[in-house]
Motif scaffolding. Structure first.
Motif, PDB file in Angstrom:
ATOM      1  N   GLN A 130       0.837  -0.863   0.022  1.00  0.00           N
ATOM      2  CA  GLN A 130       0.050   0.092   0.117  1.00  0.00           C
ATOM      3  C   GLN A 130       0.952   1.231   0.164  1.00  0.00           C
ATOM      4  O   GLN A 130       0.664   2.189  -0.672  1.00  0.00           O
ATOM      5  CB  GLN A 130      -1.037   0.255   1.198  1.00  0.00           C
ATOM      6  CG  GLN A 130      -1.924   1.187   1.290  1.00  0.00           C
ATOM      7  CD  GLN A 130      -2.585   1.229   2.457  1.00  0.00           C
ATOM      8  OE1 GLN A 130      -2.260   0.435   3.409  1.00  0.00           O
ATOM      9  NE2 GLN A 130      -3.505   2.218   2.418  1.00  0.00           N
ATOM     10  N   HIS A 187      -4.558   5.937  -0.669  1.00  0.00           N
ATOM     11  CA  HIS A 187      -3.293   5.836  -1.428  1.00  0.00           C
ATOM     12  C   HIS A 187      -2.798   7.414  -1.643  1.00  0.00           C
ATOM     13  O   HIS A 187      -2.319   7.557  -2.912  1.00  0.00           O
ATOM     14  CB  HIS A 187      -3.378   5.174  -2.724  1.00  0.00           C
ATOM     15  CG  HIS A 187      -3.772   3.719  -2.519  1.00  0.00           C
ATOM     16  ND1 HIS A 187      -4.980   3.326  -2.694  1.00  0.00           N
ATOM     17  CD2 HIS A 187      -2.916   2.660  -2.191  1.00  0.00           C
ATOM     18  CE1 HIS A 187      -5.097   2.137  -2.393  1.00  0.00           C
ATOM     19  NE2 HIS A 187      -3.847   1.427  -2.387  1.00  0.00           N
ATOM     20  N   ARG A 238       1.366   5.396  -7.566  1.00  0.00           N
ATOM     21  CA  ARG A 238       0.298   5.833  -8.410  1.00  0.00           C
ATOM     22  C   ARG A 238      -0.645   6.580  -7.345  1.00  0.00           C
ATOM     23  O   ARG A 238      -1.765   5.754  -6.815  1.00  0.00           O
ATOM     24  CB  ARG A 238      -0.506   4.431  -8.954  1.00  0.00           C
ATOM     25  CG  ARG A 238       0.206   3.862  -9.925  1.00  0.00           C
ATOM     26  CD  ARG A 238      -0.490   2.587 -10.648  1.00  0.00           C
ATOM     27  NE  ARG A 238      -0.562   1.671  -9.676  1.00  0.00           N
ATOM     28  CZ  ARG A 238       0.001   0.885  -9.338  1.00  0.00           C
ATOM     29  NH1 ARG A 238       1.337   0.721  -9.754  1.00  0.00           N
ATOM     30  NH2 ARG A 238      -0.063  -0.333  -8.428  1.00  0.00           N
ATOM     31  N   GLN A 249       2.386   1.587  -3.623  1.00  0.00           N
ATOM     32  CA  GLN A 249       1.263   1.901  -4.535  1.00  0.00           C
ATOM     33  C   GLN A 249       1.119   3.588  -4.525  1.00  0.00           C
ATOM     34  O   GLN A 249       0.734   4.277  -5.249  1.00  0.00           O
ATOM     35  CB  GLN A 249       0.258   1.080  -4.368  1.00  0.00           C
ATOM     36  CG  GLN A 249      -0.805   1.519  -5.551  1.00  0.00           C
ATOM     37  CD  GLN A 249      -2.006   0.444  -5.528  1.00  0.00           C
ATOM     38  OE1 GLN A 249      -2.068  -0.466  -4.818  1.00  0.00           O
ATOM     39  NE2 GLN A 249      -3.314   1.032  -5.882  1.00  0.00           N
TER      40      GLN A 249
END
Length: 354
Positions: free
Chosen positions: A196, A210, A203, A199
């Motif tokens: 996590q 996120h 992104r 990411q």
């Protein structure tokens, strides 16, 4: 006159009297004689050369068996004591909770006018609510470490110091603040949350899961830079035992940064205030590896513009700037997997006084 069993001339002087002979009634029966450890040899046996007057009889088989049982019991008791001493007194058989993903909320706070500035950071700090704040890691003090029902005082201290270490690395390290590095903070994240974390930076998404700004305080290096690395900090840490297998640390700290635009040295300085309320969780494995599970992150930062995207970087308004017109991004109530877009108003009293 003596008794019936005494010699005619009476009891010899110095010998025991009839009434004083306490052993007269003792009868040495056959079982008593057989149980004796020492046994007198017969006359024929004593005629042999160098034969002692008595011989030692072997222990009765029942006594041998009792001695063996006693020795076994002692060995079992000793082994149990060693096991209980080696086993950690605070260990719990309860399985730890599964690692949860970080849930984050980042709220920009828009000023009600232009952002005040000054020629130097010290003057701004002195005229702001952060005037009495500590500098750097000193503003993240540790509370007293006291053992809980299932964790020792040393384990409690490990949880507190690891939480503080993450706060310092993710809020005060210049290389993290300026967006150049994530490794100092990443090194302390539980391995089950690394996917996590990675990411979020690879992104970024405003989905409550996120956003890099939920993990660390992060500025765009192409736009902003620190005007003073003596960051002002104030806050508290609190620890509780969530269950027999888990400790939780709640952190609530306010950080104040002095900023200038990147590439300038003489432009006015302004202040950025960031409040971070974080919840950490620690299993015994986390304590052993000195890593954290970051469970919730609630962030307020200003002065920012509500219309600016605060997902990847915080974009503070600098000295003399006013908030851009516009509102936060729209919220779709039909998308239950997406959090609401939030924005607040920065109180006038939180800004430096002119």
């Amino acid at each position: 006159m003596g008794g019936p069993g005494d010699p005619p001339e009476g009891t010899p002087e110095g010998g025991p009297g009839g009434a004083e002979d306490e052993y007269r009634s003792v009868v040495f029966d056959e079982s008593f004689v057989r149980a004796a450890r020492l046994q007198e040899y017969s006359a024929e046996e004593r005629m042999a050369d160098h034969a002692p007057a008595v011989r030692r009889r072997p222990l009765h088989r029942g006594l041998v068996r009792q001695a063996m049982v006693l020795a076994l019991l002692i060995a079992v008791a000793f082994g149990t004591a060693v096991y209980m001493g080696v086993r950690h007194p605070y260990d719990s058989a309860e399985a730890p909770r599964p690692v949860e993903p970080l849930r984050m909320t980042v709220i920009p706070l828009a000023p009600q006018g232009r952002v005040p500035g000054g020629t130097d950071a010290e003057t701004l700090y002195a005229h702001s609510p952060a005037a009495q704040f500590d500098i750097g890691a000193e503003g993240v003090p540790l509370p007293a470490a006291r053992a809980t029902a299932h964790f020792s005082d040393s384990q409690v201290m490990t949880a507190l110091t690891t939480a503080k270490d993450y706060i310092v690395r993710s809020s005060l390290y210049p290389e993290v603040l300026t967006g150049h590095e994530t490794a100092p903070a990443r090194a302390l994240v539980d391995s089950d949350q690394l996917a996590q974390f990675d990411q979020s930076f690879a992104r970024p998404a405003a989905d409550g899961r996120h956003a890099p700004t939920g993990w660390v305080v992060r500025l765009d290096p192409a736009r902003d830079r620190l005007a003073d690395d003596r960051i002002r900090v104030r806050g508290v840490l609190r620890l509780t035992e969530a269950d027999p297998a888990t400790l939780e640390v709640s952190a609530d700290h306010t950080f104040v940064y002095a900023l200038r635009p990147t590439g300038t040295a003489s432009t006015p300085v302004s202040l950025l205030t960031v409040r971070r309320a974080l919840t950490f969780r620690f299993t015994r494995d986390d304590l052993r590896t000195r890593q954290v599970q970051l469970i919730t992150a609630y962030v307020e930062a200003g002065p920012l513009s509500c219309a600016a995207d605060s997902t990847s970087y915080l974009h503070p308004l600098l000295a003399g700037q006013a908030p851009h017109p516009g509102a936060p991004a729209g919220t779709d109530p039909y998308r239950t997997d997406s959090p609401a877009s939030l924005c607040g108003t920065l109180a006038t009293g939180s800004q430096p006084r002119a």
